[in-house]
Design a protein around this motif. Structure first.
Motif, PDB file in Angstrom:
ATOM      1  N   TYR A  32     -11.116  -6.262  29.057  1.00 12.32           N
ATOM      2  CA  TYR A  32     -10.359  -6.976  30.074  1.00 12.32           C
ATOM      3  C   TYR A  32     -10.238  -5.966  31.242  1.00 12.32           C
ATOM      4  CZ  TYR A  32      -8.388  -9.754  26.375  1.00 12.32           C
ATOM      5  OH  TYR A  32      -8.483 -10.826  25.181  1.00 12.32           O
ATOM      6  N   PRO A  33     -10.197  -6.792  32.495  1.00 12.02           N
ATOM      7  CA  PRO A  33     -10.526  -6.033  33.659  1.00 12.02           C
ATOM      8  C   PRO A  33      -9.708  -4.742  34.164  1.00 12.02           C
ATOM      9  CG  PRO A  33     -10.234  -8.488  34.035  1.00 12.02           C
ATOM     10  CD  PRO A  33      -9.832  -8.096  32.574  1.00 12.02           C
ATOM     11  N   PHE A  34      -8.551  -4.536  33.581  1.00 12.30           N
ATOM     12  CA  PHE A  34      -7.798  -3.551  33.855  1.00 12.30           C
ATOM     13  C   PHE A  34      -8.246  -2.324  32.982  1.00 12.30           C
ATOM     14  CE2 PHE A  34      -5.594  -5.751  30.356  1.00 12.30           C
ATOM     15  CZ  PHE A  34      -5.512  -4.671  29.463  1.00 12.30           C
ATOM     16  N   MET A  35      -9.244  -2.181  32.155  1.00 12.54           N
ATOM     17  CA  MET A  35      -9.317  -1.337  31.183  1.00 12.54           C
ATOM     18  C   MET A  35     -10.507  -0.252  31.650  1.00 12.54           C
ATOM     19  SD  MET A  35      -9.788  -3.240  27.407  1.00 12.54           S
ATOM     20  CE  MET A  35      -8.116  -3.662  26.554  1.00 12.54           C
ATOM     21  N   ILE A  36     -10.202   1.005  31.319  1.00  9.02           N
ATOM     22  CA  ILE A  36     -11.250   1.979  31.647  1.00  9.02           C
ATOM     23  C   ILE A  36     -11.552   2.511  30.085  1.00  9.02           C
ATOM     24  CG2 ILE A  36     -11.701   4.307  32.070  1.00  9.02           C
ATOM     25  CD1 ILE A  36      -9.994   3.696  34.623  1.00  9.02           C
ATOM     26  N   ALA A  37     -12.723   2.091  29.310  1.00 12.22           N
ATOM     27  CA  ALA A  37     -12.977   2.368  28.017  1.00 12.22           C
ATOM     28  C   ALA A  37     -14.317   3.171  27.939  1.00 12.22           C
ATOM     29  CB  ALA A  37     -13.153   1.009  27.324  1.00 12.22           C
ATOM     30  N   PRO A  38     -14.480   4.152  27.093  1.00 10.90           N
ATOM     31  CA  PRO A  38     -15.593   4.581  26.646  1.00 10.90           C
ATOM     32  C   PRO A  38     -16.441   3.751  25.786  1.00 10.90           C
ATOM     33  CG  PRO A  38     -14.119   5.716  25.286  1.00 10.90           C
ATOM     34  CD  PRO A  38     -13.331   4.643  26.212  1.00 10.90           C
ATOM     35  N   LEU A  39     -17.894   3.553  25.866  1.00 10.61           N
ATOM     36  CA  LEU A  39     -18.738   2.827  25.026  1.00 10.61           C
ATOM     37  C   LEU A  39     -19.667   3.631  24.475  1.00 10.61           C
ATOM     38  CD1 LEU A  39     -18.956  -0.549  27.142  1.00 10.61           C
ATOM     39  CD2 LEU A  39     -17.290  -0.123  25.389  1.00 10.61           C
ATOM     40  N   PHE A  40     -19.878   3.423  23.293  1.00  8.09           N
ATOM     41  CA  PHE A  40     -20.978   4.135  22.681  1.00  8.09           C
ATOM     42  C   PHE A  40     -22.257   3.177  22.360  1.00  8.09           C
ATOM     43  CE2 PHE A  40     -17.376   6.706  21.792  1.00  8.09           C
ATOM     44  CZ  PHE A  40     -18.003   8.002  21.817  1.00  8.09           C
ATOM     45  N   LEU A  41     -23.372   3.310  22.994  1.00  6.95           N
ATOM     46  CA  LEU A  41     -24.523   2.379  22.930  1.00  6.95           C
ATOM     47  C   LEU A  41     -25.711   2.944  22.210  1.00  6.95           C
ATOM     48  CD1 LEU A  41     -24.638   1.640  26.893  1.00  6.95           C
ATOM     49  CD2 LEU A  41     -23.314   0.450  25.069  1.00  6.95           C
ATOM     50  N   SER A  42     -26.116   2.166  21.139  1.00  3.72           N
ATOM     51  CA  SER A  42     -27.072   2.430  20.166  1.00  3.72           C
ATOM     52  C   SER A  42     -28.119   1.576  20.101  1.00  3.72           C
ATOM     53  CB  SER A  42     -26.544   2.967  18.626  1.00  3.72           C
ATOM     54  OG  SER A  42     -25.948   1.505  18.262  1.00  3.72           O
ATOM     55  N   ASP A  43     -28.100   0.488  20.636  1.00  2.00           N
ATOM     56  CA  ASP A  43     -29.059  -0.582  20.922  1.00  2.00           C
ATOM     57  C   ASP A  43     -30.062  -0.286  22.102  1.00  2.00           C
ATOM     58  OD1 ASP A  43     -29.764  -3.254  19.714  1.00  2.00           O
ATOM     59  OD2 ASP A  43     -29.693  -3.540  21.886  1.00  2.00           O
ATOM     60  N   GLU A  44     -31.265  -0.448  21.996  1.00  2.00           N
ATOM     61  CA  GLU A  44     -32.073   0.019  22.904  1.00  2.00           C
ATOM     62  C   GLU A  44     -31.977  -1.147  24.201  1.00  2.00           C
ATOM     63  OE1 GLU A  44     -34.770   2.153  24.618  1.00  2.00           O
ATOM     64  OE2 GLU A  44     -34.430   2.624  22.959  1.00  2.00           O
ATOM     65  N   SER A  45     -31.635  -2.423  23.970  1.00  2.00           N
ATOM     66  CA  SER A  45     -31.547  -3.413  24.991  1.00  2.00           C
ATOM     67  C   SER A  45     -30.268  -2.989  25.792  1.00  2.00           C
ATOM     68  CB  SER A  45     -31.335  -4.477  24.490  1.00  2.00           C
ATOM     69  OG  SER A  45     -31.038  -5.731  25.394  1.00  2.00           O
ATOM     70  N   ASN A  46     -28.923  -2.483  25.102  1.00  2.00           N
ATOM     71  CA  ASN A  46     -27.839  -2.218  25.969  1.00  2.00           C
ATOM     72  C   ASN A  46     -28.246  -0.794  26.807  1.00  2.00           C
ATOM     73  OD1 ASN A  46     -26.344  -4.145  25.126  1.00  2.00           O
ATOM     74  ND2 ASN A  46     -25.429  -2.851  23.433  1.00  2.00           N
ATOM     75  N   ILE A  47     -28.936   0.088  26.077  1.00  2.89           N
ATOM     76  CA  ILE A  47     -29.296   1.381  26.891  1.00  2.89           C
ATOM     77  C   ILE A  47     -29.971   1.110  28.203  1.00  2.89           C
ATOM     78  CG2 ILE A  47     -30.468   3.446  26.788  1.00  2.89           C
ATOM     79  CD1 ILE A  47     -29.716   3.559  23.773  1.00  2.89           C
ATOM     80  N   LYS A  48     -31.037   0.213  28.161  1.00  3.11           N
ATOM     81  CA  LYS A  48     -31.764  -0.167  29.009  1.00  3.11           C
ATOM     82  C   LYS A  48     -30.888  -0.914  30.213  1.00  3.11           C
ATOM     83  CE  LYS A  48     -36.332  -0.780  27.032  1.00  3.11           C
ATOM     84  NZ  LYS A  48     -37.378  -1.744  26.696  1.00  3.11           N
ATOM     85  N   ALA A  49     -29.993  -1.648  29.981  1.00  2.00           N
ATOM     86  CA  ALA A  49     -29.226  -2.260  30.760  1.00  2.00           C
ATOM     87  C   ALA A  49     -28.380  -1.305  31.423  1.00  2.00           C
ATOM     88  CB  ALA A  49     -28.344  -3.530  30.104  1.00  2.00           C
ATOM     89  N   ALA A  50     -27.808  -0.311  30.762  1.00  4.13           N
ATOM     90  CA  ALA A  50     -26.898   0.591  31.429  1.00  4.13           C
ATOM     91  C   ALA A  50     -27.602   1.414  32.336  1.00  4.13           C
ATOM     92  CB  ALA A  50     -26.172   1.530  30.522  1.00  4.13           C
ATOM     93  N   SER A  51     -28.836   1.735  31.980  1.00  5.57           N
ATOM     94  CA  SER A  51     -29.802   2.733  32.861  1.00  5.57           C
ATOM     95  C   SER A  51     -30.034   1.837  34.137  1.00  5.57           C
ATOM     96  CB  SER A  51     -30.889   3.153  32.156  1.00  5.57           C
ATOM     97  OG  SER A  51     -30.681   3.879  30.813  1.00  5.57           O
TER      98      SER A  51
END
Length: 803
Positions: free
Chosen positions: A24-43
């Protein structure tokens, strides 16, 4: 950080896929990315200093990363920090900024979408405030019946005036399904969002109230059970301390009641013993081993059916009908059984008390129907049948019971049989009484002496019970294969009924009337589905079975039935299978040549002897050869001591016959040395037995043989080999021979003559005394096919047998 710090929307931004939850918009949350597609999007987002949108996957597409597997809405936000972890994953710290909706796909690697922010529609402040108050009330109610909302979160909801922020806070706290969360998330109308959330909260309040009520009831019930358990345990301990354990008293009182109900029907001795044990139990500590042992004793003793008997009126006609129904042939055994029960019926009619039990022993080869006769007797009398297998029984305590001082003690098999039968007058079958074993643990036959003696079994003492049991009303029926193996004192207490071999014709009738219908029923076949011709059935009996009874014949018919059942299943078009001589071999593996047929051709040094075995009669081919020597005789063929002695007697008888000129020896039979031939010396023919060694053999060598009844056959074969005269091969014989040449009687004549009949002999020589006393026991079919000749002297035998 605000949304306005970034580029204007709609905009193309990278997409991170989240499987587990809605952000939700008010959240500050840690995310653990293991999928290659997600890692590329974050980079890509970090490199271009752009926002990202985090979209959850649909419930049925978790793990997939295509646009079609995603909800078309998510949270737009920024990546505040990115850290690479040692296990290959990437940790990012995400801050949500606004709700957004995916308009279209831009790129697949990495995922990039054209996204626009979801703006809330204008609403009436007065109306929405009223709805908000209702929402806060429902949140407070839900907080009271669940643990969803901590106090600080409740305070935030109460104090906050940002409508959509309040909705997002509540949605992130309660347990929403993905589909419900998506509908609330993507809705732009704030009023509708409030109303939908209130509706969900009402459902959740009801569910939590129900759960709370159930938990409360379960907890109360468990508390009640635990309380009762502890109170009962405390009460038991108090009662034990005070000596007033009511449950134990109730149990002992139950034993007393059982004893009193059986008092009139049991002996005084039994009543005193059981009463004494009940009183002992009442004084014992309930947890002691003695108490457990005494309680077990009382359970056994009070189960004995004192005074309970089968009251069916005895009728000899019913016994005869049942025997005729269940058994073909066996005329003598049936007659003897009928005579016994006729006596009992007559005594009942005349009011004479019969105090003696019946001790009958059926003896004969295996499979002739000994045990099934006992079954028929029990069926006719409508009494329970108890079978006690004595084969290999070593421990006398198995019959008499174990003394109670031993661990695991229990009553003997006879008392257990009475308990199982629930009657004091059952039919008890003592199976294989000739196979009882005598070892260091006692002689079971000695215990059977008391059981089978009508004068003693009124007071049979079982060691475990420690009081006498009346067995006089029990009908004991023993079965045995070989009477000679039963101890003499035990034999003296039984009346023996011989059940001997069946003739081929009798087997044919038994198979037709009983075995084939029974086996067809057992194998699920109808009578119309199988037919076997008379010649085929006779060939099956003659060539595929080797026995005196019909047990193996039943097995062969069962083999045939299984093959027929399989054939009908595999070939549904077959409605009937017919067995004839032509196709008999297709249903049976191999033939068993029971008795070799005679060739009717005279043979030198081979005679047909007749023998009795535990599985019926047999034809023995006794062979002899002569070798130049000094008059010794060698015996082979696994012979017993009695048979060896019989062979030596036969040799002496032949020598006497030669010496007294009653057996003529030709001069050509005398072997001469070269010097005797040159000198023209004439040797007395009576010296023939001094110049030959004899070898006497009785096949087959692996089968033990004993008994004197081959005496005249041995005389015949020795006479044949020394006189060079052939023996008629269509003649068989049996009889013991004495040193003076008399032919003495033998046993097992019926089985021996049946064997001769099966071997197609035309004539049989038997002792005169057997001819006079035993011929009426021989089946008519055998007597009609054989010429039975009585002989009293060995000279008569030789005159008939030698060519």
């Amino acid at each position: 950080m605000k949304l306005s710090d970034y580029s204007e929307f709609p905009a193309n931004i990278p997409v991170i896929v989240e499987d587990e939850l809605f952000l939700y918009p008010f959240m500050i949350a840690p995310l653990f990315l293991s999928d290659e597609s997600n890692i590329k999007a974050a980079s890509k987002a970090i490199e271009e200093s752009s926002l990202v949108i985090i979209c959850p996957t649909k419930p049925s597409h978790e793990g997939e990363r295509g646009f079609e597997s995603l909800y078309n809405a998510g949270v737009v936000g920024s990546i505040m920090r990115k850290v690479s972890l040692p296990d290959g994953r990437v940790k990012v710290l995400f801050q949500g900024l606004a709700r957004a909706k995916v308009i279209s796909k831009v790129s697949d690697s990495p995922l990039v979408a054209h996204v626009d922010v979801i703006n809330a529609t204008n609403v009436s402040s007065l109306k929405i405030d009223a709805i908000l108050e209702i929402l806060r009330e429902k949140v407070r109610t839900l907080a009271g019946v669940s643990n969803y909302f901590p106090p600080d979160l409740l305070r935030t909801i109460e104090e906050n005036h940002d409508y959509n922020r309040i909705i997002d806070l509540i949605c992130s706290t309660v347990k929403l399904k993905k589909e419900q969360a998506y509908k609330l998330f993507v809705e732009s109308n704030t009023e509708k969002r409030f109303l939908d959330l209130i509706e969900y909260l009402i459902d959740e309040i009801e569910a939590n109230k129900l759960q709370k009520e159930i938990r409360s009831k379960v907890h109360t019930h468990i508390e009640k059970i635990n309380k009762e358990y502890f109170l009962k345990e405390q009460l038991k301990q108090i009662q034990k301390e005070l000596g007033s354990d009511t449950s134990r008293e109730e149990e002992i009182e139950e034993y007393r009641k059982k004893l009193e109900t059986k008092k009139e029907k049991m002996s005084t001795e039994a009543y005193k013993e059981i009463h004494k044990q009940i009183e002992r139990l009442s004084r014992m500590h309930p947890d002691s081993s003695d108490a457990s042992m005494t309680q077990t004793y009382l359970d056994w003793a009070l189960e004995i059916p004192f005074g309970q008997e089968s009251k069916k009126e005895l009728k000899i006609s019913e016994v005869e009908n049942q025997l005729d129904k269940d058994h073909f042939s066996l005329e003598k055994p049936k007659e003897r059984i009928a005579e016994f029960f006729a006596v009992k019926e007559l005594m009942e009619l005349r009011g004479v008390k019969d105090s003696s039990g019946a001790i009958i022993c059926f003896f004969g080869p295996p499979g002739v129907g000994k045990t099934s006769l006992a079954n028929s007797i029990a069926e006719a009398l409508k009494r329970p049948l108890i079978r006690i297998a004595l084969g290999g029984l070593e421990d006398v305590n198995e019959l008499r019971g174990h003394r109670r001082t031993y661990v695991g003690a229990m009553p003997g098999r006879i008392v257990q049989g009475l308990i199982d039968a629930k009657k004091m007058n059952p039919v008890v079958v003592l199976d294989e009484i000739d196979k009882v074993a005598k070892t260091g643990r006692g002689d079971p036959t000695a215990a059977l002496l008391e059981v089978l003696d009508p004068e003693q079994n009124k007071e049979f003492r079982d060691y475990y019970l420690n009081f006498n049991i009346d067995l006089s009303k029990v009908i004991f029926i023993a079965t045995a294969n070989d009477v000679g193996k039963i101890s003499a004192p035990l034999r003296d207490r039984m009346e023996f009924i011989s059940i001997s071999s069946y003739t081929p014709q009798e087997k044919f009738e038994i198979a037709s009337r009983y075995l084939i219908p029974q086996e067809l029923k057992k194998h699920g076949l109808k009578k119309s589905e199988l037919s076997i011709s008379k010649p085929a059935l006779k060939e099956l009996i003659h060539s595929y079975t080797r026995e005196a009874g019909v047990r193996n014949l039943r097995r062969r018919i069962a083999d045939m039935s299984r093959k027929v059942a399989r054939e009908i299943l595999e070939h549904p078009e077959i409605t009937k299978v017919s067995l004839t001589l032509k196709n008999l071999k297709d249903y049976f593996d191999k033939t068993v040549f029971e008795i070799e047929k005679t060739t009717k051709v005279p043979v030198l040094g081979v005679v047909n002897g007749l023998a009795w075995t535990a599985v019926g009669g047999d034809v023995l081919k006794i062979e002899s050869i002569r070798i130049k020597g000094k008059g010794t005789m060698q015996l082979t063929g696994s012979l017993g001591d009695v048979m060896k002695e019989s062979a030596h007697i036969a040799y002496s008888v032949v020598k006497t016959l030669i010496d007294t000129k009653r057996l003529q020896i030709e001069d050509s039979n005398i072997p001469l040395s070269v010097k005797e031939m040159e000198d023209g010396i004439k040797i007395d023919p009576s010296e023939v037995y001094k110049r030959y060694d004899l070898h006497l053999h009785i096949p087959d060598g692996a089968t033990p043989k004993d008994g004197p009844s081959a005496g005249i056959a041995m005389v015949s074969v020795i006479s044949s080999i020394l006189s060079s005269r052939k023996i008629r091969s269509e003649i068989a014989m049996t009889g013991e021979v004495s040193l003076s040449g008399d032919v003495l009687p033998i046993g097992g004549l019926r089985e021996k003559l049946i064997a001769a009949h099966k071997a197609d002999m035309s004539k049989v020589l038997i002792p005169l005394k057997n001819y006079e006393r035993d011929l009426d026991e021989i089946p008519n079919e055998v007597k009609e096919s054989l010429e039975i000749v009585p002989v009293s002297r060995i000279e008569e035998v030789l005159e008939l047998i030698l060519v």
